[in-house]
Design an enzyme around this catalytic site. Structure first.
Site, PDB file in Angstrom:
ATOM      1  N   HIS A   1      50.138  -8.713  71.513  1.00  0.00           N
ATOM      2  CA  HIS A   1      49.453  -8.330  70.269  1.00  0.00           C
ATOM      3  C   HIS A   1      50.392  -8.584  69.098  1.00  0.00           C
ATOM      4  CE1 HIS A   1      47.492  -5.908  67.207  1.00  0.00           C
ATOM      5  NE2 HIS A   1      46.422  -5.855  67.988  1.00  0.00           N
TER       6      HIS A   1
ATOM      7  N   CYS B   1      24.852  27.319  70.897  1.00  0.00           N
ATOM      8  CA  CYS B   1      23.786  27.200  69.913  1.00  0.00           C
ATOM      9  C   CYS B   1      22.956  25.982  70.279  1.00  0.00           C
ATOM     10  CB  CYS B   1      24.361  27.103  68.504  1.00  0.00           C
ATOM     11  SG  CYS B   1      25.481  25.704  68.274  1.00  0.00           S
TER      12      CYS B   1
END
Length: 684
Positions: free
Chosen positions: A603, A28
């Site tokens: 971390h 489309c």
């Protein structure tokens, strides 16, 4: 560009399971629409992670939509070349069905027929809508009367340019609807074309034709054909009659293919189909289609007459839920019907509030992405914004942002409602069928009221995204962690290149002097072929497998392999001599390049970026060289845990792909002397 399209198309073909897994492929305005023999063979995650792909949307059990944006036709053409244009559907002769079948599957299929009927015509409609906009502007400036029957030659020709699409729209709809249903598309086009020929139109002038007055004062033309009364309607611009004719054609073809020998199908099936369907459409289906369209239009018009404000609020609030399902296309049919019968439309104005609220959301995402240096979302949001503002196409925004981050609807819907409210106050109407973009506002009346409405919708949604974000707290944290790791990796590569560049002149100078070349940077021993490197714990605590981290990005090793440490101490130290590649201002993470060549990310905690630095103290700066045991970060575990955050600390080798193996070691009581990660370099 061509090479990029080819490479991306090859990637897409591979990730949908190859040509043999494709049953059918259409496209489309923005999406490649696959029907797959086995949807499980498609690697949707890999497709979604490709920067050229704006989004991936599964449809039912066999369908897959791959959102590519405005250049979708280029990818479609390349895929057609790669597959030779052959799909399993081509040999099946069955009608396509790509949606999810619910309890009432015929309803689902009905909406899909409408959707897929108009998608192939979208390009022509878009082009024509911009020509209309040019002529409406000329009308606004007094250069010509847009609705005058007689125009100067130049404008007459320009009206023919857009009217070619809208007047002959029934022929296009007849073809695409027939193809969607599985009937012959050219016969589907010929049926409505017969009712638009000069011979059919001239029947209104025959002496036998009876002219009467309808309730609304319009002339009704009737003539007797085959001994039966036939109403002579004007079928230019109509969409319901060719849709009904295509449905009838499907059943007629199916019948004659059963009773006529296959060897003469090509001659007699179209012959009998035209012989039956053209009269059936002229006598019954055509008038019924026109009256159906007029009836629906009258119903919506009655609501609009009762309260334009109500309709203007409801329409933009419905669109965010209709478009993903393809259910907005029936409203487009009504818009075209309104233009043909009323001379104006009252749906397109409110629809503009939805479009511009949508474009406001992606513009807000673009601003945040630039701020975060998020290249992927910057590309997605930029594409969505440009396709929307300049083309009035919402699919890139919808599939690239809104459906991927559902929280964005909290910013979208207020923009829709407020913008629709303002457009309703001004009772905005469209003078022509256009796609609502920045280029087509002259087609709206009053123009000023429409511009105020879409501006409010746009800036309301944009501001809400900037203030509230478009992601959940967890989604945002995940993205920021990934970006931090990517930044560390980039810094690592840059540091390695700088080291090589700096070492080369020194080595050359020493060699020229007859001495021994000495590099200005330490040798990267961890990367020497076959080398084993042991890395000690950068903080005290219990070392556990990375899989125990309650975060799929870390646990899955997507940012690198390593180990996780449940801290018992309060400090992060350098496990070896290293250069600080990156250190977060929030203090929750630090990236190192060990002198041995290992890139390490520490971390502290999960999602702790949300603390904005509270509970953390940073002791080093970016690019600083540190010694083993030197303090990098201090943190307050009691405060962090009191805020509801898990302190488990991933320790990752972010340049894992450079090694043959990276292995984490579980240790009950790890400290600065405990080996928690071992790397093995690739063989020469």
């Amino acid at each position: 560009m061509a090479s990029s399209v080819k490479q991306t198309s090859e990637f897409i073909l591979d990730k949908v399971g190859g040509a043999e897994n494709i049953v059918s492929l259409t496209h489309c305005a923005t999406r490649l629409r696959f029907q797959l023999a086995d949807q499980s063979k498609a690697d949707q995650t890999a497709l979604d992670n490709n920067p050229d792909v704006l989004g991936v949307v599964p449809q039912g059990s066999t369908g897959l939509q791959v959102v590519m944006g405005g250049a979708v036709a280029n990818y479609y053409q390349e895929l057609q070349k790669l597959t030779g244009g052959e799909t399993k559907k081509a040999a099946s002769g069955k009608k396509e069905y790509g949606g999810a079948r619910g309890k009432y599957s015929w309803i689902d299929y009905g909406f899909e027929v409408l959707s897929d009927t108009f998608r192939p015509i979208l390009w022509a409609l878009l082009g024509a809508s911009l020509i209309i906009t040019m002529l409406v502007l000329a009308d606004t400036f007094g250069w010509q009367d847009f609705r005058a029957e007689q125009q100067p030659p130049t404008y007459q020709f320009m009206h023919a340019m857009w009217n070619s699409v809208f007047y002959f729209l029934p022929i296009m709809v007849g073809a695409t609807a027939a193809r969607k249903l599985g009937a012959n598309e050219w016969v589907g086009a010929a049926i409505p074309a017969a009712l638009m020929t000069p011979q059919f139109i001239a029947m209104k002038e025959l002496p036998e034709t009876v002219v009467t007055q309808a309730a609304n004062g319009a002339d009704v033309y009737k003539v007797t054909v085959f001994g039966l009364p036939m109403v002579l309607n004007d079928y230019g611009g109509q969409v319901f009659p060719p849709l009904l004719a295509a449905i009838g054609l499907y059943w007629v073809e199916k019948l004659f293919k059963k009773i006529i020998p296959q060897s003469v199908h090509m001659v007699f099936v179209p012959f009998f189909s035209l012989l039956i369907m053209i009269p059936l459409t002229a006598f019954l289906l055509g008038p019924f289609g026109i009256y159906t369209g007029v009836g629906i239009s009258n119903m919506l018009s009655a609501i609009n007459n009762f309260s334009p404000l109500i309709l203007a609020i409801v329409v933009p609030l419905l669109y965010p839920f209709l478009v993903p399902l393809g259910l907005h296309w029936p409203l487009n049919v009504i818009m075209i019907q309104n233009i043909a019968t009323l001379g104006y439309d009252f749906i397109q104005g409110p629809m503009g509030a939805w479009n511009f609220a949508c474009f406001g959301v992606v513009t807000g995402v673009l601003i945040l992405s630039i701020k975060e240096r998020n290249a992927t979302m910057r590309q997605v949001s930029m594409g969505g914004m440009m396709a929307g503002l300049l083309g009035g196409i919402s699919e890139p925004s919808l599939y690239g942002v809104l459906l991927r981050f559902r929280r964005s609807y909290l910013a979208l819907l207020p923009g829709c409602a407020i913008g629709g409210f303002i457009i309703g106050l001004f009772d905005v109407k469209a003078k022509a069928f256009v796609f609502t973009s920045l280029l087509t506002f002259p087609a709206m009346e009053p123009m000023g009221g429409y511009l105020i409405g879409i501006a409010v919708a746009f800036f309301t949604s944009m501001a809400l995204v900037i203030v509230m974000d478009y992601r959940t707290k967890e989604e945002k944290a995940e993205v920021l962690e990934r970006l931090a790791a990517e930044s560390a990796a980039v810094e690592s590569e840059s540091a390695q290149e700088d080291a090589t560049t700096a070492a080369a002149p020194a080595a050359a100078g020493a060699a020229a002097a007859g001495g021994v070349a000495t590099a200005t940077k330490p040798v990267k021993t961890a990367l020497e072929p076959g080398a084993l490197t042991q890395i000690t714990a950068p903080l005290e605590g219990k070392a556990v497998p990375l899989s125990e981290v309650p975060d799929p990005i870390f646990a899955g090793g997507k940012l690198g392999k390593g180990v996780a440490i449940v801290p018992s101490g309060t400090e992060v130290v350098a496990p070896a001599d290293a250069t600080v590649l990156t250190v977060q201002k929030s203090g929750h993470a630090v990236g190192l390049r060990l002198d041995s060549g290992v890139d390490l990310l520490v971390h502290v905690g999960i999602d702790t970026v949300q603390l904005n630095g509270e509970g953390y103290t940073v002791h080093v700066d970016k690019k600083q060289h540190v010694k083993a045991g030197e303090k990098l970060i201090s943190f307050d575990p009691d405060f962090i845990e009191s805020q509801g955050y898990n302190l488990i600390t991933p320790v990752l080798v972010t340049n894992t792909p450079k090694f043959a193996d990276v292995e984490g070691t579980a240790v009950d009581h790890a400290d600065a002397n405990s080996v928690v990660i071992t790397t093995r370099a690739k063989d020469a």
